[in-house]
Design a protein around this motif. Structure first.
Motif, PDB file in Angstrom:
ATOM      1  N   VAL A   1      54.285  65.457 -15.460  1.00  0.00           N
ATOM      2  CA  VAL A   1      54.349  65.138 -14.032  1.00  0.00           C
ATOM      3  C   VAL A   1      55.313  66.118 -13.354  1.00  0.00           C
ATOM      4  O   VAL A   1      56.450  66.303 -13.795  1.00  0.00           O
ATOM      5  CB  VAL A   1      54.806  63.675 -13.808  1.00  0.00           C
ATOM      6  N   ASN A   2      54.819  66.736 -12.298  1.00  0.00           N
ATOM      7  CA  ASN A   2      55.594  67.765 -11.596  1.00  0.00           C
ATOM      8  C   ASN A   2      56.476  67.143 -10.506  1.00  0.00           C
ATOM      9  O   ASN A   2      55.965  66.510  -9.589  1.00  0.00           O
ATOM     10  CB  ASN A   2      54.574  68.744 -10.997  1.00  0.00           C
ATOM     11  N   ILE A   3      57.786  67.341 -10.601  1.00  0.00           N
ATOM     12  CA  ILE A   3      58.673  66.825  -9.547  1.00  0.00           C
ATOM     13  C   ILE A   3      59.499  67.974  -8.970  1.00  0.00           C
ATOM     14  O   ILE A   3      60.385  68.532  -9.620  1.00  0.00           O
ATOM     15  CB  ILE A   3      59.587  65.702 -10.077  1.00  0.00           C
ATOM     16  N   ASP A   4      59.168  68.331  -7.725  1.00  0.00           N
ATOM     17  CA  ASP A   4      59.891  69.394  -7.021  1.00  0.00           C
ATOM     18  C   ASP A   4      61.024  68.721  -6.244  1.00  0.00           C
ATOM     19  O   ASP A   4      60.785  68.092  -5.212  1.00  0.00           O
ATOM     20  CB  ASP A   4      58.897  70.106  -6.097  1.00  0.00           C
ATOM     21  N   THR A   5      62.242  68.844  -6.743  1.00  0.00           N
ATOM     22  CA  THR A   5      63.341  68.086  -6.133  1.00  0.00           C
ATOM     23  C   THR A   5      63.759  68.646  -4.772  1.00  0.00           C
ATOM     24  O   THR A   5      64.287  67.921  -3.946  1.00  0.00           O
ATOM     25  CB  THR A   5      64.565  68.048  -7.067  1.00  0.00           C
ATOM     26  N   GLY A   6      63.498  69.942  -4.546  1.00  0.00           N
ATOM     27  CA  GLY A   6      63.799  70.526  -3.237  1.00  0.00           C
ATOM     28  C   GLY A   6      63.043  69.795  -2.130  1.00  0.00           C
ATOM     29  O   GLY A   6      63.517  69.686  -1.002  1.00  0.00           O
ATOM     30  N   ALA A   7      61.869  69.271  -2.480  1.00  0.00           N
ATOM     31  CA  ALA A   7      61.038  68.559  -1.494  1.00  0.00           C
ATOM     32  C   ALA A   7      61.773  67.327  -0.955  1.00  0.00           C
ATOM     33  O   ALA A   7      61.572  66.951   0.201  1.00  0.00           O
ATOM     34  CB  ALA A   7      59.712  68.158  -2.122  1.00  0.00           C
ATOM     35  N   THR A   8      62.619  66.707  -1.768  1.00  0.00           N
ATOM     36  CA  THR A   8      63.343  65.517  -1.274  1.00  0.00           C
ATOM     37  C   THR A   8      64.324  65.929  -0.171  1.00  0.00           C
ATOM     38  O   THR A   8      64.429  65.267   0.853  1.00  0.00           O
ATOM     39  CB  THR A   8      64.091  64.772  -2.414  1.00  0.00           C
ATOM     40  N   TYR A   9      65.027  67.068  -0.379  1.00  0.00           N
ATOM     41  CA  TYR A   9      65.968  67.550   0.648  1.00  0.00           C
ATOM     42  C   TYR A   9      65.198  68.028   1.881  1.00  0.00           C
ATOM     43  O   TYR A   9      65.645  67.861   3.010  1.00  0.00           O
ATOM     44  CB  TYR A   9      66.854  68.664   0.083  1.00  0.00           C
ATOM     45  N   ARG A  10      64.034  68.609   1.645  1.00  0.00           N
ATOM     46  CA  ARG A  10      63.196  69.058   2.765  1.00  0.00           C
ATOM     47  C   ARG A  10      62.740  67.866   3.605  1.00  0.00           C
ATOM     48  O   ARG A  10      62.611  67.965   4.820  1.00  0.00           O
ATOM     49  CB  ARG A  10      61.990  69.861   2.234  1.00  0.00           C
ATOM     50  N   CYS A  11      62.480  66.726   2.963  1.00  0.00           N
ATOM     51  CA  CYS A  11      62.086  65.517   3.706  1.00  0.00           C
ATOM     52  C   CYS A  11      63.225  65.046   4.609  1.00  0.00           C
ATOM     53  O   CYS A  11      62.999  64.638   5.752  1.00  0.00           O
ATOM     54  CB  CYS A  11      61.702  64.389   2.745  1.00  0.00           C
TER      55      CYS A  11
END
Ligand code: DC
Length: 223
Positions: free
Chosen positions: A29-39
């Motif tokens: 499962v791919n989890i791009d953690t930068g996406a959480t900060y981008r949200c």
């Protein structure tokens, strides 16, 4: 038992591309953690909250609900129930995200989100502090690096393909500013974990980089 692959490194090292490809090929499962900060950054823009308004940013954290789904190996991102996969890559978000992610309280909240997203799954997770802070005991720890001009060139090409209007100079400046900011963070700074495998991607193609990372994972995972 879950299996965790943690990958860190600065922008433009191919982390996102390679992680997404490997996730499909190895069924992780791919989890791009930068996406959480981008949200968080997108939420601020949507609600006209400025970077200087730190208290307001912190106060809005409980109202920010992030979810991610993997569809055919692609990561789909939801902010408060609405799909924002593309919106979080905009120039406006990219320009403020590093500073948003420097706020300690934002980091604590997002790390919790990231750990929850990974719970009980075999994951490949990329970011800046995954090998050092989010999952220091990950099964595989890799640090991807690269010359800043080459990284800016790759990011510039990607922006052009996505139709995002930024000059090469703007991209390079943004990368330099983010590198500096990411390395100097009070919590979760970008650094090379002592036990991480270091890969210089400057002269590697995406395919070569992917194969290198994949081999390391397969050796550890036994499949
Ligand atoms: O990987 P990216 O460009 O989408 O990351 C966006 C920003 O978020 C980046 O400037 C650094 C920050 N970030 C972070 O501080 N910690 C992470 N684990 C991932 C990203």
């Amino acid at each position: 038992m879950s299996f965790v692959v943690a990958i860190d490194g600065p922008a433009g090292t191919g982390k996102g591309t390679v992680t997404s490809l490997i996730s499909k090929e190895l069924g992780l499962v791919n989890i791009d953690t930068g996406a959480t900060y981008r949200c968080v950054a997108l939420y601020m823009i949507q609600n006209q909250i400025k970077l200087e308004e730190k208290e307001k940013i912190i106060a809005s954290l409980p109202a920010i609900h992030i979810d991610m789904k993997n569809e055919n190996g692609e990561q789909i991102v939801f902010l408060n129930g609405k799909e924002v996969t593309k919106e979080i890559r905009s120039k406006e978000v990219t320009q403020i995200v590093s500073q948003v992610s420097s706020i300690k309280e934002v980091r604590f909240a997002m790390v919790e989100v990231q750990r929850k997203l990974a719970e009980g799954k075999d994951v490949i997770m990329e970011g800046r502090d995954i090998t050092t802070y989010v999952f220091p005991n990950a099964d595989v720890k890799i640090y991807l690096d690269g010359d800043e001009n080459e990284r800016a060139r790759r990011r510039f090409k990607e922006m052009q393909e996505k139709g995002i209007n930024m000059t090469y100079e703007e991209v390079l400046k943004n990368i330099q500013a983010r590198d500096k900011n990411d390395k100097e963070k009070e919590v979760g700074a970008l650094k090379i974990a002592e036990d991480a495998i270091y890969i210089d991607t400057t002269h590697l193609t995406v395919e070569e980089e992917k194969e290198k990372v994949k081999e390391i994972i397969k050796e550890k995972r036994g499949k």
